[in-house]
Design an enzyme around this catalytic site. Structure first.
Site, PDB file in Angstrom:
ATOM      1  N   GLU A  38     -21.337  34.077   0.923  1.00  0.00           N
ATOM      2  CA  GLU A  38     -20.081  34.500   0.319  1.00  0.00           C
ATOM      3  C   GLU A  38     -19.739  33.538  -0.806  1.00  0.00           C
ATOM      4  OE1 GLU A  38     -15.638  36.120   1.182  1.00  0.00           O
ATOM      5  OE2 GLU A  38     -16.457  34.755   2.674  1.00  0.00           O
ATOM      6  N   ASP A  63     -18.154  27.783  -3.544  1.00  0.00           N
ATOM      7  CA  ASP A  63     -16.882  27.790  -4.252  1.00  0.00           C
ATOM      8  C   ASP A  63     -16.877  26.640  -5.252  1.00  0.00           C
ATOM      9  OD1 ASP A  63     -13.981  29.248  -3.354  1.00  0.00           O
ATOM     10  OD2 ASP A  63     -13.861  27.598  -4.776  1.00  0.00           O
ATOM     11  N   HIS A 110     -14.058  37.264 -10.188  1.00  0.00           N
ATOM     12  CA  HIS A 110     -13.479  38.570 -10.513  1.00  0.00           C
ATOM     13  C   HIS A 110     -13.500  38.826 -12.021  1.00  0.00           C
ATOM     14  CE1 HIS A 110     -12.394  38.452  -6.354  1.00  0.00           C
ATOM     15  NE2 HIS A 110     -11.581  37.450  -6.546  1.00  0.00           N
ATOM     16  N   GLU A 135     -15.948  42.148  -4.339  1.00  0.00           N
ATOM     17  CA  GLU A 135     -14.556  42.395  -3.985  1.00  0.00           C
ATOM     18  C   GLU A 135     -13.641  42.335  -5.207  1.00  0.00           C
ATOM     19  OE1 GLU A 135     -13.042  39.859  -0.944  1.00  0.00           O
ATOM     20  OE2 GLU A 135     -14.302  40.765   0.593  1.00  0.00           O
TER      21      GLU A 135
END
Length: 156
Positions: A38, A63, A110, A135
């Site tokens: 992820e 991240d 995003h 997402e």
């Protein structure tokens, strides 16, 4: 498998309305010990959710600012770095003996160009029949989002 859940008191978990969609598609993952990546984990609640749902999975998070926390299991590994950095994924593969992922979730920038760069790096590392989820794609249409202004300009 345990039920897929979220922390109602945490804005960092998957939104409740995502969960029926996730339940449907995650049920298709047949690997007994899936390897999950992820991107965009913020505080790491979704990593915990995935590790709980797949009790034998290796869950890897990426991240730009890795969360400083102790996770409930050593099966969760978190790496600090950018989602479009091929050297980071080479390091993750080498350190964990990973050749392919069963599930890849992009919940990161995003921004279409960055998501596309990650996709080009990672899609070849997706196991045949695996899932690649991006997402919050709608963020790209928000006028104040980096690429949203481009969409608004195209309409006029």
């Amino acid at each position: 498998m345990k039920p897929l859940h979220y922390k109602a008191d945490s804005a960092e978990s998957k939104p409740a309305h995502y969960l029926p969609i996730y339940r449907r598609y995650l049920a298709e993952i047949a690997a007994p010990a899936p390897v999950i990546l992820e991107m965009g984990v913020h505080r790491g609640d979704s990593l915990e959710m995935l590790a709980d749902y797949f009790p034998d999975a290796l869950v890897v998070g990426v991240d730009a600012e890795a969360p400083e926390r102790v996770f409930s299991t050593s099966r969760i590994k978190v790496y600090e770095g950018l989602q479009d950095d091929p050297a980071l994924y080479a390091r993750i593969a080498a350190e964990n003996g990973i050749s392919v992922f069963d599930l890849i979730i992009d919940d990161c920038a995003h921004i279409g160009s960055i998501a596309a760069a990650s996709f080009q790096i990672l899609f070849p590392k997706l196991k045949a029949g695996g899932l690649y989820i991006i997402e919050d794609w709608g963020a790209g249409y928000w006028p104040k989002w980096p690429e949203g202004a481009l969409f608004e300009e195209a309409l006029h």
